[in-house]
Design a protein around this motif. Structure first.
Motif, short mmCIF file in Angstrom:
data_model
loop_
_atom_site.label_atom_id
_atom_site.label_comp_id
_atom_site.label_asym_id
_atom_site.label_seq_id
_atom_site.Cartn_x
_atom_site.Cartn_y
_atom_site.Cartn_z
N CYS A 176 0.87 -1.17 0.00
CA CYS A 176 0.00 0.00 0.00
C CYS A 176 0.91 1.22 0.00
O CYS A 176 1.44 1.59 1.04
N PRO A 177 1.10 1.85 -1.15
CA PRO A 177 2.06 2.95 -1.24
C PRO A 177 1.50 4.30 -0.76
O PRO A 177 1.91 5.35 -1.24
N PHE A 178 0.56 4.23 0.15
CA PHE A 178 -0.04 5.45 0.70
C PHE A 178 -0.41 5.16 2.16
O PHE A 178 -0.45 4.00 2.57
N PRO A 179 -0.66 6.19 2.96
CA PRO A 179 -1.02 5.97 4.37
C PRO A 179 -2.30 5.13 4.48
O PRO A 179 -3.23 5.29 3.69
N ALA A 192 -10.04 -3.18 1.38
CA ALA A 192 -10.35 -2.07 0.47
C ALA A 192 -9.09 -1.28 0.12
O ALA A 192 -8.91 -0.87 -1.04
N GLU A 193 -8.22 -1.06 1.09
CA GLU A 193 -6.97 -0.34 0.82
C GLU A 193 -6.06 -1.15 -0.10
O GLU A 193 -5.42 -0.60 -1.00
N LEU A 194 -6.03 -2.47 0.09
CA LEU A 194 -5.23 -3.32 -0.79
C LEU A 194 -5.77 -3.27 -2.22
O LEU A 194 -4.99 -3.22 -3.17
N GLU A 195 -7.08 -3.27 -2.36
CA GLU A 195 -7.67 -3.17 -3.70
C GLU A 195 -7.37 -1.82 -4.33
O GLU A 195 -7.09 -1.74 -5.52
N ARG A 196 -7.43 -0.76 -3.53
CA ARG A 196 -7.13 0.57 -4.06
C ARG A 196 -5.67 0.67 -4.48
O ARG A 196 -5.32 1.37 -5.44
N ALA A 197 -4.79 -0.05 -3.81
CA ALA A 197 -3.35 -0.01 -4.10
C ALA A 197 -2.98 -0.86 -5.32
O ALA A 197 -1.93 -0.64 -5.93
N THR A 246 0.59 -1.00 -7.80
CA THR A 246 1.53 -2.11 -7.80
C THR A 246 1.64 -2.70 -9.21
O THR A 246 2.74 -3.00 -9.67
N MET A 247 0.53 -2.82 -9.89
CA MET A 247 0.56 -3.35 -11.26
C MET A 247 1.39 -2.44 -12.16
O MET A 247 2.16 -2.92 -12.99
N ARG A 248 1.27 -1.14 -11.97
CA ARG A 248 2.04 -0.20 -12.79
C ARG A 248 3.53 -0.33 -12.50
O ARG A 248 4.34 -0.30 -13.43
N VAL A 249 3.90 -0.48 -11.24
CA VAL A 249 5.31 -0.67 -10.89
C VAL A 249 5.83 -1.94 -11.55
O VAL A 249 6.93 -1.96 -12.11
N LEU A 250 5.06 -3.01 -11.52
CA LEU A 250 5.49 -4.26 -12.16
C LEU A 250 5.70 -4.06 -13.66
O LEU A 250 6.63 -4.62 -14.24
N GLU A 251 4.84 -3.27 -14.29
CA GLU A 251 5.01 -3.00 -15.72
C GLU A 251 6.30 -2.24 -16.01
O GLU A 251 6.90 -2.39 -17.07
N GLN A 299 2.25 -10.13 1.98
CA GLN A 299 1.89 -11.46 1.49
C GLN A 299 0.40 -11.54 1.18
O GLN A 299 0.00 -12.09 0.15
N LYS A 300 -0.44 -10.98 2.04
CA LYS A 300 -1.88 -10.99 1.79
C LYS A 300 -2.26 -10.08 0.63
O LYS A 300 -3.15 -10.38 -0.14
N GLY A 301 -1.56 -8.96 0.50
CA GLY A 301 -1.86 -8.02 -0.56
C GLY A 301 -1.45 -8.51 -1.93
O GLY A 301 -2.05 -8.15 -2.94
#
Length: 113
Positions: free
Chosen positions: A21-24, A33-38, A42-47, A63-65
């Motif tokens: 989660c790259p935000f507070p 919900a925060e994991l889904e918002r993040a 994360t997908m963009r960083v992987l790209e 691990q859960k995220g």
């Protein structure tokens, strides 16, 4: 964390740190919900990392995220689980050893490529 990586042979120029989660977050650990918002971040960083060979998931929130949905997109990436480098957990011998073992495994993957 990066000092330990360097001491164990994982050079700083061979790794990138990223929070699941790259935000507070509202609490100590991110909510579903925060994991889904993040996820799009994360997908963009992987790209942006086409030569990525290994992902270290350090701690339960990471691990859960991550979950299997990311793995399906990057089957060429080895995923290694380890203890979080955050205190107070990392101050326990078992967690420190688990964290360092994960780093060593990542080093071996990076050296193979």
């Amino acid at each position: 964390m990066f000092r330990t990586c360097n001491r164990l042979g994982l050079a700083r120029d061979k790794c990138a740190g990223w929070n699941i989660c790259p935000f507070p977050t509202e609490g100590k650990n991110p909510s579903r919900a925060e994991l889904e918002r993040a996820r799009p971040y994360t997908m963009r960083v992987l790209e942006l990392l086409p030569k990525l060979t290994v992902v270290l998931l350090l701690g339960n929130p990471a691990q859960k995220g991550w979950e299997s949905r990311f793995l399906r997109r990057r089957p060429d990436v080895e995923v290694i689980l380890g203890a979080s480098p955050s205190p107070p957990g990392i101050n326990q011998k078992r967690n420190r050893e688990d964290f360092e073992s994960a780093i060593r495994r990542a080093v071996s993957v990076v050296e193979r490529t």
